[in-house]
Design an enzyme around this catalytic site. Structure first.
Site, short mmCIF file in Angstrom:
data_model
loop_
_atom_site.label_atom_id
_atom_site.label_comp_id
_atom_site.label_asym_id
_atom_site.label_seq_id
_atom_site.Cartn_x
_atom_site.Cartn_y
_atom_site.Cartn_z
N HIS A 234 0.84 -1.20 0.00
CA HIS A 234 0.00 0.00 0.00
C HIS A 234 0.88 1.25 0.00
CE1 HIS A 234 -4.06 -1.83 1.53
NE2 HIS A 234 -3.60 -2.41 0.45
N ILE A 235 0.27 2.36 -0.39
CA ILE A 235 1.01 3.61 -0.57
C ILE A 235 1.33 4.27 0.77
CG2 ILE A 235 0.83 5.95 -1.53
CD1 ILE A 235 -1.02 4.65 -3.70
N HIS A 236 2.55 4.73 0.92
CA HIS A 236 2.99 5.49 2.10
C HIS A 236 2.95 6.98 1.77
CE1 HIS A 236 5.42 6.62 5.57
NE2 HIS A 236 6.08 7.40 4.75
N PRO A 237 2.53 7.84 2.63
CA PRO A 237 1.96 7.62 3.96
C PRO A 237 0.44 7.76 3.91
CG PRO A 237 2.72 9.89 3.79
CD PRO A 237 2.78 9.27 2.40
N GLU A 241 -2.20 2.16 4.47
CA GLU A 241 -0.87 1.54 4.47
C GLU A 241 -0.69 0.55 5.63
OE1 GLU A 241 3.56 3.49 4.98
OE2 GLU A 241 1.85 4.57 5.79
#
Ligand SMILES: Cc1cc2nc3c(=O)[nH]c(=O)nc-3n(C[C@H](O)[C@H](O)[C@H](O)COP(=O)(O)OP(=O)(O)OC[C@H]3O[C@@H](n4cnc5c(N)ncnc54)[C@H](O)[C@@H]3O)c2cc1C
Length: 252
Positions: A234-237, A241
């Site tokens: 999943h994408i940070h931030p 996530e």
């Protein structure tokens, strides 16, 4: 009786308290009385201050189906004891050629369930599909600030079902996006069936909780095991996530 898990209710109470809202639950003897320009509400006969005085009262005491003035009995359509139109799993009433969609059938109480009713009826009628209401996974948002996103069983319901469950959990104080936004109240929680590995339910109480919960909804709808979501990057931030993380830290 809690509708949500007790930890969710307690966290929501904390959010309200921080906003200056006082909750008086289990107030059995509610009454109202004029007090000059104001209104006094009797809120509890046993504990705490017996009265709250304010300028306005908003009553939110539930809804009932608006089916009594439709002349529905003339068509021979059956209602249940509460006035909802009786339908089967494909939203057919007892009268051939008549379907009932939306709140009036008592199978949902949301815009998204009403719209899904339309999809079920239209696709079954026009596209030769055999979609069913029972395939719908219950999900909803509670639009407080920060919001609660919910899908499927609560932990209490999962335990009551006698399933062998595992639970993953994380406070928003350990979700970087929430901390960066200065909105670290709440937490996220997921319940997994330890035998089948399916996700049974989840709650995301925190910033974007109503959006992040869709990770769980989609995985449940795809009937994928929890490990599919656990192993997804999943994408940070973001709040989402940490969803794979809590699925990697499940506890009995
Ligand atoms: C305050 C409030 C907040 C809500 N917030 C949300 C939310 O955030 N998210 C969510 O998903 N859901 C929410 N809901 C629920 C959502 O609005 C309903 O579930 C949804 O509108 C149901 O759609 P429906 O088409 O079944 O009924 P409705 O939207 O109620 O439509 C029924 C229509 O039929 C008409 N009608 C009734 N009787 C007759 C008659 N005799 N002849 C002709 N027309 C008639 C009515 O005027 C109305 O236009 C909320 C509801 C309320 C009351």
């Amino acid at each position: 009786m809690w509708r949500e898990d007790e930890d969710i209710c307690t966290a929501i109470e904390g959010i309200f308290t921080k906003e200056g809202i006082t909750i008086r639950a289990q107030a059995e003897c509610i009454r109202f009385e004029s007090r000059g320009q104001d209104i006094a509400a009797g809120v509890n006969c046993v504990n705490g201050e017996p009265e709250v005085v304010g300028s306005h009262v908003l009553l939110a005491v539930g809804r009932r189906p608006n089916t009594d003035d439709l002349g529905i009995e003339k068509a021979g359509i059956e209602l249940d004891a509460r006035g909802y139109i009786e339908v089967d799993d494909q939203l057919r009433t007892n009268v051939p050629g008549i379907w009932a969609l939306g709140d009036c059938n008592g199978k949902g109480a949301f815009t998204h369930t009403a719209y899904n009713d339309f999809e079920i009826a239209a696709q079954n009628l026009l596209d030769g599909r055999s979609r069913r209401v029972s395939d719908r996974i219950p999900c909803y948002g509670l639009f407080i600030d920060p919001p609660l996103g919910r899908v499927g069983m609560s932990e209490t319901q999962a335990r009551a079902s006698k399933r062998n469950i595992r639970v993953g959990q994380r406070p928003m104080t350990r979700v970087k996006r929430a901390v960066e936004k200065g909105e670290s109240q709440g937490f996220m929680k997921v319940i997994v069936d330890a035998d089948s590995n399916e996700i049974l339910g989840a709650a995301v109480l925190g910033p974007s909780g109503d959006e992040a919960v869709h990770c769980f909804i989609d995985t449940m709808s795809a009937k994928a095991p929890y490990s599919t979501l656990r192993d997804t990057v999943h994408i940070h931030p973001t709040v989402s996530e940490l969803i794979p993380t809590i699925l990697g830290e499940l506890k009995p």
